[in-house]
Design an enzyme around this catalytic site. Structure first.
Site, PDB file in Angstrom:
ATOM      1  N   GLU A  83     -16.547 -18.389 -27.504  1.00 16.09           N
ATOM      2  CA  GLU A  83     -15.693 -18.398 -28.703  1.00 16.09           C
ATOM      3  C   GLU A  83     -16.345 -19.106 -29.894  1.00 16.09           C
ATOM      4  O   GLU A  83     -15.767 -20.002 -30.509  1.00 16.09           O
ATOM      5  CB  GLU A  83     -14.326 -19.018 -28.356  1.00 16.09           C
ATOM      6  CG  GLU A  83     -13.634 -18.267 -27.237  1.00 16.09           C
ATOM      7  CD  GLU A  83     -12.306 -18.865 -26.800  1.00 16.09           C
ATOM      8  OE1 GLU A  83     -11.832 -19.822 -27.434  1.00 16.09           O
ATOM      9  OE2 GLU A  83     -11.739 -18.381 -25.811  1.00 16.09           O
ATOM     10  N   GLU A 123     -12.166 -11.205 -19.214  1.00 17.17           N
ATOM     11  CA  GLU A 123     -10.900 -11.929 -18.970  1.00 17.17           C
ATOM     12  C   GLU A 123      -9.668 -11.049 -19.240  1.00 17.17           C
ATOM     13  O   GLU A 123      -8.726 -11.472 -19.860  1.00 17.17           O
ATOM     14  CB  GLU A 123     -10.811 -13.164 -19.860  1.00 17.17           C
ATOM     15  CG  GLU A 123     -12.007 -14.076 -19.821  1.00 17.17           C
ATOM     16  CD  GLU A 123     -11.867 -15.278 -20.738  1.00 17.17           C
ATOM     17  OE1 GLU A 123     -10.758 -15.564 -21.210  1.00 17.17           O
ATOM     18  OE2 GLU A 123     -12.896 -15.949 -20.989  1.00 17.17           O
TER      19      GLU A 123
HETATM   20  O1  G3I Z   1      -4.010 -27.672 -12.099  1.00 13.76           O
HETATM   21  C1  G3I Z   1      -4.245 -28.898 -12.794  1.00 13.76           C
HETATM   22  C2  G3I Z   1      -3.224 -29.932 -12.336  1.00 13.76           C
HETATM   23  O2  G3I Z   1      -3.455 -30.207 -10.936  1.00 13.76           O
HETATM   24  C3  G3I Z   1      -3.447 -31.204 -13.142  1.00 13.76           C
HETATM   25  O3  G3I Z   1      -2.457 -32.146 -12.793  1.00 13.76           O
HETATM   26  C4  G3I Z   1      -3.338 -30.879 -14.625  1.00 13.76           C
HETATM   27  C5  G3I Z   1      -3.679 -32.122 -15.422  1.00 13.76           C
HETATM   28  O4  G3I Z   1      -3.839 -31.731 -16.751  1.00 13.76           O
HETATM   29  O5  G3I Z   1      -4.317 -29.873 -14.985  1.00 13.76           O
HETATM   30  C6  G3I Z   1      -4.106 -28.668 -14.274  1.00 13.76           C
HETATM   31  O6  G3I Z   1      -5.145 -27.824 -14.654  1.00 13.76           O
HETATM   32  C7  G3I Z   1      -4.913 -27.036 -15.827  1.00 13.76           C
HETATM   33  C8  G3I Z   1      -5.450 -25.644 -15.489  1.00 13.76           C
HETATM   34  O7  G3I Z   1      -5.400 -24.787 -16.640  1.00 13.76           O
HETATM   35  C9  G3I Z   1      -4.688 -24.991 -14.356  1.00 13.76           C
HETATM   36  O8  G3I Z   1      -3.362 -24.772 -14.770  1.00 13.76           O
HETATM   37  C10 G3I Z   1      -5.716 -27.627 -16.969  1.00 13.76           C
HETATM   38  O9  G3I Z   1      -5.151 -28.860 -17.368  1.00 13.76           O
HETATM   39  C11 G3I Z   1      -5.682 -26.652 -18.151  1.00 13.76           C
HETATM   40  O10 G3I Z   1      -6.542 -27.137 -19.208  1.00 13.76           O
HETATM   41  C12 G3I Z   1      -6.215 -25.290 -17.705  1.00 13.76           C
HETATM   42  O11 G3I Z   1      -6.080 -24.371 -18.781  1.00 13.76           O
HETATM   43  C13 G3I Z   1      -7.004 -23.268 -18.733  1.00 13.76           C
HETATM   44  C14 G3I Z   1      -7.565 -23.089 -20.156  1.00 13.76           C
HETATM   45  O12 G3I Z   1      -8.448 -21.951 -20.191  1.00 13.76           O
HETATM   46  C15 G3I Z   1      -8.370 -24.309 -20.575  1.00 13.76           C
HETATM   47  O13 G3I Z   1      -9.417 -24.516 -19.671  1.00 13.76           O
HETATM   48  C16 G3I Z   1      -6.249 -22.003 -18.307  1.00 13.76           C
HETATM   49  O14 G3I Z   1      -5.847 -22.123 -16.953  1.00 13.76           O
HETATM   50  C17 G3I Z   1      -7.175 -20.804 -18.454  1.00 13.76           C
HETATM   51  O15 G3I Z   1      -6.472 -19.587 -18.176  1.00 13.76           O
HETATM   52  C18 G3I Z   1      -7.736 -20.723 -19.887  1.00 13.76           C
HETATM   53  O16 G3I Z   1      -8.672 -19.680 -19.893  1.00 13.76           O
HETATM   54  C19 G3I Z   1      -9.239 -19.401 -21.193  1.00 13.76           C
HETATM   55  C20 G3I Z   1     -10.715 -19.095 -21.007  1.00 13.76           C
HETATM   56  O17 G3I Z   1     -11.364 -20.210 -20.409  1.00 13.76           O
HETATM   57  C21 G3I Z   1     -11.344 -18.733 -22.343  1.00 13.76           C
HETATM   58  N1  G3I Z   1     -10.635 -17.610 -22.965  1.00 13.76           N
HETATM   59  C22 G3I Z   1      -9.189 -17.865 -23.158  1.00 13.76           C
HETATM   60  C23 G3I Z   1      -8.545 -18.177 -21.815  1.00 13.76           C
HETATM   61  C24 G3I Z   1      -7.048 -18.366 -21.957  1.00 13.76           C
HETATM   62  O18 G3I Z   1      -6.786 -19.488 -22.759  1.00 13.76           O
END
Ligand code: G3I
Length: 349
Positions: free
Chosen positions: A155, A262
């Site tokens: 990005e 994705e």
């Molecule tokens: O599962 C943990 C939980 O155990 C913990 O207590 C909590 C503490 O913050 O975090 C949880 O993990 C989260 C994870 O998603 C699973 O739900 C992370 O905080 C959270 O930051 C993470 O978000 C991800 C996001 O990218 C940022 O990394 C999303 O799942 C993921 O779908 C999203 O994917 C992005 C791609 O990387 C780039 N393109 C866009 C796409 C959608 O935003």
């Protein structure tokens, strides 16, 4: 004049019930995605999902490549004291290996993730550029021999396509140079992986696609060992027909590998969010079918992989934004939806 709360609440409940009715489609039977496609079919996965007894068999049956949804990003790996942790990505890598799946690394450098340990480097002994290189060597080097590719930079193009994003990485190491360095460090760490520039809205914002493509050309000219382009393909069900086909043709004209990296197709992000749900589901199937046809029509040598950003609706990141969304190919129970049959139907040999 104020809306009577009961009407509003009742309306919301009625909408949710009607969503469930519209989504309750006749059962669909499909061959596994991985055997229907002539290229690797990927999905994102989280380490905590590896303990889910209903999801793991579905992934094993349908999928041939996995991308860690968040655990190979700085937000997981870089701890507050600047040290690294790898338990979760190592478990995902072991899962891929045990199931004969390819592993795709996502992502090394992203404007959206700048751990405090990097921000606090100001005035520290180690130079920022050395810490940047050390991180990339440590992460990409750890999965050398297993990761088939990496989203090296994620990005980088501005939301509206007007230039490149600003970030701590660009401020410290240069707007283009920080990306050239990232690709060079990733290549130094892993001589074999295909190195990608990855971005989103390349289908529905042509100006962003044009800027993205110019950036790829600038990176190649500057000596970045970029081997592929990733188009995230987070789309909405009311996307105009033909947009995906145009985008994939344009991206493939760069002559590099192409990764639909994705894909999901949101119902609730569609402009007419209150539009009839069954029309949105039909639109979703159409978008999936066009993506499958357009990608499978690319030259075989350029078809790196087609990755869905989740298999079951309930696993989607979009559910956190709107629980009424249903953006993926399988329903919450892991049953294939009409969209799954449409995606397979769109595949060309
Ligand atoms: O599962 C943990 C939980 O155990 C913990 O207590 C909590 C503490 O913050 O975090 C949880 O993990 C989260 C994870 O998603 C699973 O739900 C992370 O905080 C959270 O930051 C993470 O978000 C991800 C996001 O990218 C940022 O990394 C999303 O799942 C993921 O779908 C999203 O994917 C992005 C791609 O990387 C780039 N393109 C866009 C796409 C959608 O935003």
């Amino acid at each position: 004049m104020t809306l009577d709360r009961r009407i509003v609440l009742g309306g919301g409940l009625a909408l949710a019930a009607c969503d469930r009715r519209a989504d309750a489609q006749t059962p669909v039977s499909i061959p596994p995605l991985r055997s229907a496609a002539a290229f690797p079919v990927g999905v994102c996965v989280q380490e905590e999902q590896l303990g889910d007894p209903s999801l793991v068999p579905l992934i094993a049956a349908q999928i041939s490549q996995v991308t860690p949804e968040w655990e190979m990003k700085m937000e997981y790996i870089v701890k507050d004291d600047g040290s690294f942790r790898f338990e979760a990505p190592d478990r995902i890598a072991a899962f891929a290996r045990a199931n004969g799946m390819r592993l795709f690394g996502h992502t090394l450098i992203w404007y959206a993730q700048v751990p405090g340990a990097f921000e606090r480097l100001e005035g520290k002994r180690i130079k920022f550029g050395d810490a940047y290189r050390n991180y990339i060597l440590a992460v990409a080097g750890r999965y050398h021999g297993q990761a088939v590719g990496w989203d090296v930079v994620n990005e980088a193009v501005a939301e509206d396509g007007n230039g490149w994003r600003d970030s701590l990485w660009s401020q410290k190491l240069g707007k283009l140079q920080h990306m050239v360095l990232a690709f060079q460090h990733a290549r130094e760490a892993d001589p074999d992986a295909v190195l990608f520039l990855n971005d989103y809205n390349l289908e529905n914002i042509p100006r962003k696609r044009a800027t993205f493509m110019k950036l790829v050309e600038a990176l190649l000219k500057a000596g970045a060992p970029i081997g592929g382009v990733g188009t995230q393909t987070h789309l909405a069900a009311d996307l105009a027909p033909g947009e995906i086909t145009k985008a994939l043709k344009d991206l493939a004209s760069l002559g590099l590998m192409v990764h639909v990296s994705e894909m999901d197709v949101s119902l609730t992000r569609s402009r007419g969010v209150l539009k009839d749900r069954s029309k949105l589901l039909a639109g979703q199937s159409r978008v999936y079918a066009e993506a499958a046809e357009a990608f499978s029509s690319l030259p075989a040598a350029q078809r790196f992989a087609f990755t869905h950003w989740g298999l079951r609706d309930k696993d989607s990141w979009l559910k956190r934004e709107n629980p009424a969304d249903a953006p993926l190919l399988f329903d919450d129970a892991g049953r294939p939806k009409a969209a799954a049959a449409a995606w397979i139907g769109g595949l060309r040999a």
